[in-house]
Design an enzyme around this catalytic site. Structure first.
Site, short mmCIF file in Angstrom:
data_model
loop_
_atom_site.label_atom_id
_atom_site.label_comp_id
_atom_site.label_asym_id
_atom_site.label_seq_id
_atom_site.Cartn_x
_atom_site.Cartn_y
_atom_site.Cartn_z
N LYS A 32 0.81 -1.22 0.00
CA LYS A 32 0.00 0.00 0.00
C LYS A 32 0.84 1.27 0.00
O LYS A 32 0.47 2.27 -0.63
CB LYS A 32 -0.95 0.01 1.20
CG LYS A 32 -0.31 0.27 2.55
CD LYS A 32 -1.33 0.36 3.64
CE LYS A 32 -0.69 0.63 5.00
NZ LYS A 32 0.01 1.92 5.04
N THR A 33 2.00 1.24 0.69
CA THR A 33 2.86 2.42 0.71
C THR A 33 3.36 2.74 -0.69
O THR A 33 3.41 3.90 -1.11
CB THR A 33 4.04 2.21 1.66
OG1 THR A 33 3.55 1.92 2.97
CG2 THR A 33 4.92 3.44 1.72
N ASP A 224 -3.75 7.82 4.43
CA ASP A 224 -3.24 6.48 4.72
C ASP A 224 -3.92 5.96 5.99
O ASP A 224 -4.31 6.74 6.85
CB ASP A 224 -1.72 6.55 4.91
CG ASP A 224 -1.07 5.17 4.94
OD1 ASP A 224 -1.73 4.19 4.56
OD2 ASP A 224 0.10 5.09 5.35
N GLU A 225 -4.02 4.64 6.12
CA GLU A 225 -4.58 4.00 7.32
C GLU A 225 -5.94 4.61 7.69
O GLU A 225 -6.19 4.96 8.85
CB GLU A 225 -3.61 4.12 8.50
CG GLU A 225 -2.21 3.59 8.24
CD GLU A 225 -2.13 2.07 8.22
OE1 GLU A 225 -3.19 1.43 8.22
OE2 GLU A 225 -1.01 1.54 8.20
N GLN A 255 -7.42 -4.50 9.81
CA GLN A 255 -6.34 -4.07 10.68
C GLN A 255 -6.74 -2.85 11.51
O GLN A 255 -5.88 -2.08 11.94
CB GLN A 255 -5.09 -3.77 9.86
CG GLN A 255 -4.53 -4.99 9.14
CD GLN A 255 -3.22 -4.70 8.44
OE1 GLN A 255 -2.20 -4.46 9.06
NE2 GLN A 255 -3.24 -4.74 7.11
N ARG A 615 2.51 -10.03 10.75
CA ARG A 615 3.83 -9.40 10.87
C ARG A 615 4.92 -10.38 10.44
O ARG A 615 6.05 -9.99 10.15
CB ARG A 615 4.13 -8.98 12.30
CG ARG A 615 3.23 -7.92 12.96
CD ARG A 615 2.97 -6.74 12.09
NE ARG A 615 1.75 -6.94 11.30
CZ ARG A 615 1.44 -6.24 10.22
NH1 ARG A 615 2.27 -5.33 9.76
NH2 ARG A 615 0.31 -6.46 9.55
#
Length: 776
Positions: A32-33, A224-225, A255, A615
């Protein structure tokens, strides 16, 4: 368009859909980044002025990394023109320009949580309110909730339901406390973190001309997020985007784990209600983890009802099964984890930094620290008391804050009698009351002490001490105009008596406090050198203090030490490790007893489990204990329900001979001599459907950065090296470490600029004359 090469189909669609509202649902490890950065770069290359782009992130680190990547595509100048950063830093910048509309000075102080708590404690004391009933942290949390839900003081008193709720909670004075706290901050020319959002909302609501100005400025907005935004953030973004509706939000509802901070998952779930014409793109390919880890995580998160359905998959290798270790106690669990890390490191030649131990609560760390120390395994605990929260550090910072903003009453009252100079609590209370009654700041009172002295009721000895203190502060302010922050801070630490007081304490704790103050001074020296060398450096004290106040990233030591990471799952979000140990998987611990009383809470706990598992890149280990110390007593524990939600095909037991006796929750085992767990054990569930995941490992196609080519050789005019500096040279810098020169600009020997990519610090734009680079 080389930067678009290597994007998969969904990533390409997200990057190139430029107009109108867009929601990008980005599964864990889906890049996504990269999508965000390439989308911004694509906007600029398609003619959008970077000044018209607003990009909001949740960490300073994310903003820095994204800006560096964007600069590689569009150039440094355009990248610097972006409004990009955290919600708080971006809107602090906006408020600096527009604060006069709200009656605040442009150099207002930003209070961190501890500052706010100190202000609140003084408010409670002034109001003669029992802090045992109105516990300061609880009251501050309540005020934070009010602000994040846009409940101002006036709105509070106009809302009978809130007043009634506080009365039922035996906190009927909350409204008056809230009013007093807000007034105190306002008179001090200060905003707390929640104010940065509340006051921005107020600014945009009360002053249509300001809203129109920034709607025209921010024609393209990226968030973002988005699943982590609260109500206040949501409203700011919605207001700014309402004119052009070129808004792109990126996030993953699976998330969303920050409801305790006010995050509202419905912001992302209801995005299409806010923007019915919104286009949705799902990023479903996980490039981080093995197929086994991804599939196991999918099975667990599928149990949640509130979610967007996604088919997250991996084309990486199938990978090892998730290993489960059942321990007799928390000490046994910790010993296993430490031994396992040691064994894997030696067997697979891994570094310690490739391992993480994730847990639900900070209280779980002790046993793991003991076990790691016994094996001489280096580790770092994240989330402990940070450097800038230590008392002696905050004391010196208090003096420095006062030099920048003398109306900062929180800083003033922190240092006015520290070290002790005969200005006791009674005197301070008189100053507070007098200033409050006359609607002035304490700074204004001290600046006109001769005028106000007859009405203060203080003796001449105390008045002299107040005058001496304020004269010292004024002298420091004059010095600040003429000297650098390091010299001023050093003088403050000496003349105030702070460093002498600490040095007089020769205990280990006292010595450590002196070292902490020295380290703060060292950081200022480093700050000065760094700002001098940077092309757009700002070496002011206010910039130094603002960097501290707005620093919300996880604290890390950039000393290249090889250490195991210990952290809560909440802190691990956004990180990745080759090997993850997820520990304490027991009912009432994870899921937490405090967070499983409703479906909404339990679903957030399950999302937290999903975050923890994703993770892991290569290996994941689950551990739980059948007994654990709690409140000084050994209590029985039961395996977490999340373990039973994973298909057996993804799991492998490290100690299977004992496993069935533990998993059978009906009481005594029917056979205590079973050699392995049965698929009929309630712990397991049969696989629901055959998965069609590709078996051929496939790496993410990422375009390689081409090394810039330089034909001209530029001589380093700093005189620090006898060698010439050229593009492509590897160099060493005394602060940033080792890096590679990737660009040189300029012909004037006094103004040559070098862009250097450092292994630990990323890219830096340096003025070569001051940079002290040495070729290696």
């Amino acid at each position: 368009m080389d930067y678009l090469k290597g994007l998969n189909e969904s990533q390409y669609e997200a990057v190139t859909t430029l107009e109108g509202p867009l929601m990008v649902l980005a599964g864990a490890g889906s890049g996504k980044t990269r999508v965000l950065t390439m989308r911004i770069a694509h906007l600029i290359t398609n003619g959008v002025d970077p000044f018209n782009i607003l990009a909001l992130t949740f960490t300073n680190k994310a903003a820095r990394e994204m800006k560096e990547r964007i600069a590689k595509v569009v150039g440094e100048s355009d990248a610097r023109s972006l409004w990009m950063g955290t919600f708080h830093s971006v809107f602090a910048r906006l408020l600096r320009s527009e604060a006069h509309y709200l009656g605040f000075p442009s150099n207002f102080t930003i209070y961190d949580t501890q500052d706010s708590l100190n202000v609140l404690k003084k408010v409670l004391k002034e109001m003669n309110i029992d802090s045992d009933v109105y516990k300061p942290k609880k009251v501050l949390g309540r005020i934070s909730q009010y602000k994040n839900n846009l409940i101002t003081v006036n709105a509070y008193f106009n809302n009978p339901e809130i007043i009634e709720a506080d009365e039922r909670a035996n906190m009927k004075l909350m409204g008056e406390i809230y009013r007093k706290y807000v007034d105190t901050c306002f008179r001090s020319g200060a905003m707390d973190f929640d104010d940065l959002l509340l006051r921005t909302n107020e600014l945009l609501t009360r002053f249509p001309e300001v809203l129109a100005k920034y709607q025209d400025r921010f024609r393209y907005i990226l968030v973002d997020e988005y699943q982590d935004t609260n109500h206040s953030q949501y409203l700011i973004v919605k207001a700014l985007a309402s004119k052009f509706e070129n808004i792109c939000v990126v996030g993953d509802d699976a998330q969303s784990i920050y409801s305790f901070r006010g995050a509202n998952i419905y912001n992302i779930l209801n995005f299409k209600k806010d923007y019915p014409d919104a286009h949705t793109v799902s990023l479903e390919q996980n490039y981080r983890s093995t197929q086994n880890i991804v599939n196991a995580a999918n099975v667990v998160i599928s149990k949640n009802l509130q979610q967007f359905k996604k088919n997250v998959f991996s084309e990486n290798e199938e990978g090892e099964k998730i290993k489960i270790y059942r321990s007799l106690s928390d000490a046994d669990e910790a010993n296993f984890v430490a031994s396992n890390i040691w064994e894997i490191r030696n067997r697979e030649q891994r570094k310690f930094e490739e391992f993480a131990i994730l847990y639900r609560t900070n209280s779980q760390t002790r046993a793991f620290e003991d076990a790691l120390r016994k094996r001489n395994i280096p580790y770092r605990v994240y989330g402990g008391l940070s450097f800038y929260q230590r008392k002696e550090v905050k004391d010196l910072i208090g003096y420095l804050r006062l030099l920048v903003n003398e109306n900062d009453s929180e800083a003033l009252l922190r240092v006015i009698n520290y070290p002790a100079r005969g200005i006791g609590e009674t005197t301070q209370n008189k100053l507070i009351v007098f200033a409050d009654q006359n609607n002035i700041s304490i700074a204004e009172l001290l600046s006109n002490l001769g005028f106000y002295a007859p009405r203060l009721g203080l003796n001449n000895g105390v008045l002299n001490k107040l005058g001496e203190f304020w004269s010292m502060i004024k002298a420091f302010q004059v010095m600040l105009k003429q000297d650098n922050v390091y010299n001023v801070a050093m003088e403050v630490s000496k003349r105030s008596g702070l460093i002498k007081l600490l040095k007089d304490d020769q205990t280990p704790e006292g010595i450590s406090r002196v070292e902490n103050v020295q380290e703060l001074l060292n950081s200022m020296q480093g700050f000065l050198e760094e700002q001098q060398q940077l092309e757009d450096g700002d070496a002011s004290l206010s910039n130094f203090l603002e960097n501290i106040a707005l620093s919300a990233d996880t604290q890390r030591n950039d000393d290249e030490e090889d250490m195991v990471s210990l952290m809560t799952i909440h802190l691990s979000k956004g990180l990745e490790f080759p090997v993850v140990h997820l520990v304490g998987l027991e009912e009432n611990l994870f899921p937490s007893f405090m967070s499983s009383s409703s479906r909404e809470e339990l679903e957030e706990e399950r999302r937290l489990f999903y975050v923890a598992l994703t993770r892991a890149e290569k290996q994941a280990f689950f551990t739980y204990a059948i007994s654990r110390f709690q409140w000084g007593k050994i209590t029985d524990a039961e395996p977490s329900r999340f373990l039973s939600e994973i298909d057996s095909e993804f799991l492998e037991f490290i100690n299977p001979a004992m496993e069935r006796r533990t998993i059978n929750r009906s009481g005594l085992s029917s056979s205590i001599f079973d050699e392995a767990p049965s698929a009929e054990t309630p712990f397991f569930k049969k696989k629901e459907a055959k998965r069609t995941i590709g078996s051929t490992p496939k790496e993410e196609a990422v375009p390689k950065n081409l090394k810039p080519v330089a034909t001209a050789r530029i001589i380093n005019p700093s005189g620090q090296s006898s060698q010439d500096i050229e593009v492509g040279d590897h160099v060493r810098h005394d602060r940033f470490g080792v890096g590679e020169v990737i660009f040189l600009d300029g012909t004037d020997p006094n103004n040559i600029k070098a862009k250097v990519h450092f292994a630990n610090e990323g890219e830096k734009n340096l003025i070569l004359k001051f940079a002290k680079l040495t070729k290696i």
